[in-house]
Design a protein around this motif. Structure first.
Motif, short mmCIF file in Angstrom:
data_model
loop_
_atom_site.label_atom_id
_atom_site.label_comp_id
_atom_site.label_asym_id
_atom_site.label_seq_id
_atom_site.Cartn_x
_atom_site.Cartn_y
_atom_site.Cartn_z
N ARG A 191 0.83 -1.22 0.00
CA ARG A 191 0.00 0.00 0.00
C ARG A 191 0.86 1.26 0.00
O ARG A 191 0.49 2.27 -0.60
CB ARG A 191 -0.92 0.00 1.22
CG ARG A 191 -2.07 -1.00 1.13
CD ARG A 191 -3.10 -0.79 2.23
NE ARG A 191 -2.57 -1.00 3.57
CZ ARG A 191 -2.60 -2.15 4.23
NH1 ARG A 191 -3.12 -3.23 3.65
NH2 ARG A 191 -2.11 -2.24 5.44
N ALA A 192 2.03 1.20 0.63
CA ALA A 192 2.89 2.38 0.72
C ALA A 192 3.64 2.66 -0.58
O ALA A 192 3.83 3.81 -0.97
CB ALA A 192 3.89 2.22 1.88
N VAL A 193 4.07 1.59 -1.28
CA VAL A 193 4.85 1.82 -2.51
C VAL A 193 3.96 2.11 -3.71
O VAL A 193 4.40 2.77 -4.65
CB VAL A 193 5.80 0.63 -2.82
CG1 VAL A 193 6.79 0.41 -1.70
CG2 VAL A 193 5.05 -0.64 -3.18
N SER A 194 2.72 1.66 -3.69
CA SER A 194 1.84 1.83 -4.86
C SER A 194 1.70 3.29 -5.29
O SER A 194 1.87 3.60 -6.48
CB SER A 194 0.47 1.20 -4.60
OG SER A 194 0.60 -0.20 -4.55
N PRO A 195 1.39 4.25 -4.37
CA PRO A 195 1.27 5.63 -4.83
C PRO A 195 2.59 6.22 -5.32
O PRO A 195 2.61 7.06 -6.23
CB PRO A 195 0.77 6.38 -3.59
CG PRO A 195 0.92 5.47 -2.43
CD PRO A 195 1.01 4.09 -2.96
N VAL A 196 3.71 5.78 -4.76
CA VAL A 196 5.03 6.26 -5.21
C VAL A 196 5.28 5.77 -6.64
O VAL A 196 5.71 6.54 -7.50
CB VAL A 196 6.15 5.77 -4.26
CG1 VAL A 196 7.52 6.16 -4.79
CG2 VAL A 196 5.94 6.31 -2.86
N LEU A 197 4.99 4.51 -6.89
CA LEU A 197 5.16 3.96 -8.23
C LEU A 197 4.23 4.64 -9.23
O LEU A 197 4.60 4.91 -10.37
CB LEU A 197 4.90 2.45 -8.21
CG LEU A 197 5.95 1.60 -7.49
CD1 LEU A 197 5.44 0.19 -7.27
CD2 LEU A 197 7.26 1.59 -8.27
N GLU A 198 3.01 4.93 -8.78
CA GLU A 198 2.05 5.59 -9.67
C GLU A 198 2.50 7.00 -10.01
O GLU A 198 2.42 7.44 -11.17
CB GLU A 198 0.68 5.64 -8.99
CG GLU A 198 -0.44 5.95 -9.94
CD GLU A 198 -1.80 5.74 -9.30
OE1 GLU A 198 -2.63 6.66 -9.43
OE2 GLU A 198 -2.02 4.69 -8.66
N ALA A 199 3.04 7.72 -9.03
CA ALA A 199 3.48 9.10 -9.25
C ALA A 199 4.74 9.16 -10.13
O ALA A 199 4.84 10.00 -11.03
CB ALA A 199 3.74 9.79 -7.92
#
Length: 197
Positions: free
Chosen positions: A61-69
């Motif tokens: 859950r923590a890495v998903s938004p970083v990867l998306e951005a």
């Protein structure tokens, strides 16, 4: 060996701070090809503390938004976050020292006397490298940076060590299995057709 390719090293630089912020360490990061790339992150709690599915879910859950951005993988991909498992990969300096006395498989980036693959017992890890007693009782000394792959070998001793450290989920014993009923009756079949009756 945590990351091998340039793309994997960039991803590691991007995601390592996220993992550390959760008190976790990335053990291995791989991107495998195919029509839909697969991003695999193996991680554990800092210092090798017992790690569970919820830890993996929190990291995912923590890495998903970083990867998306940041969008470091241009095409659609599959993200998998998992623990290293019992027969874990050994990818960092210090990994071998935690498993002295256990069997390991090692593949070197460059062969020694025409040989790249070795199996033996981890004896120590120091400034000179990892000391492995091979099956023929000779010693291999190699730095982690000289290896292309290394992992523990699944043995009874390793399973016991994982259980003692809390890294093995509880396993059913014979007493627990006594509560299950097993139907030992044989199915009757029609001798002419072979169909179950």
């Amino acid at each position: 060996m945590i990351a091998l390719t340039e793309q994997e090293r960039r991803l590691l630089d991007l995601l390592r701070p996220v993992a550390e912020g959760l008190g976790m360490e990335i053990v291995r990061l791989r991107v495998s090809g195919g029509r839909r790339p697969h991003l695999q992150i193996m991680a554990e709690r800092a210092g090798g503390a017992p790690t569970d599915v919820e830890d993996c879910a929190r990291l995912s859950r923590a890495v998903s938004p970083v990867l998306e951005a940041e969008d470091p993988i241009s095409e659609a991909y599959i993200l998998e976050v998992s623990t290293p498992g019992i027969d874990r990969p050994l990818t960092r300096p210090g990994d071998f020292a935690r498993w002295i006395g256990h069997a390991a498989r090692i593949e070197l980036a460059r062969p020694i006397d025409g040989r790249r693959r070795f199996t033996g017992t981890i004896m120590s890890e120091d400034e000179a490298g990892v000391h492995i007693e091979l099956d023929d009782e000779t010693e291999l000394v190699a730095g982690v940076h000289e290896m292309s792959r290394a992992s523990l070998v699944l043995t009874d001793e390793l399973i016991e060590a994982a259980r003692a450290s809390g890294n093995l989920p509880p396993q059913p014993d014979e007493d627990m299995l006594d509560d299950f009923e097993i139907d030992e009756s044989e199915d009757e079949t029609d001798e002419e057709t072979g169909d179950l009756q």
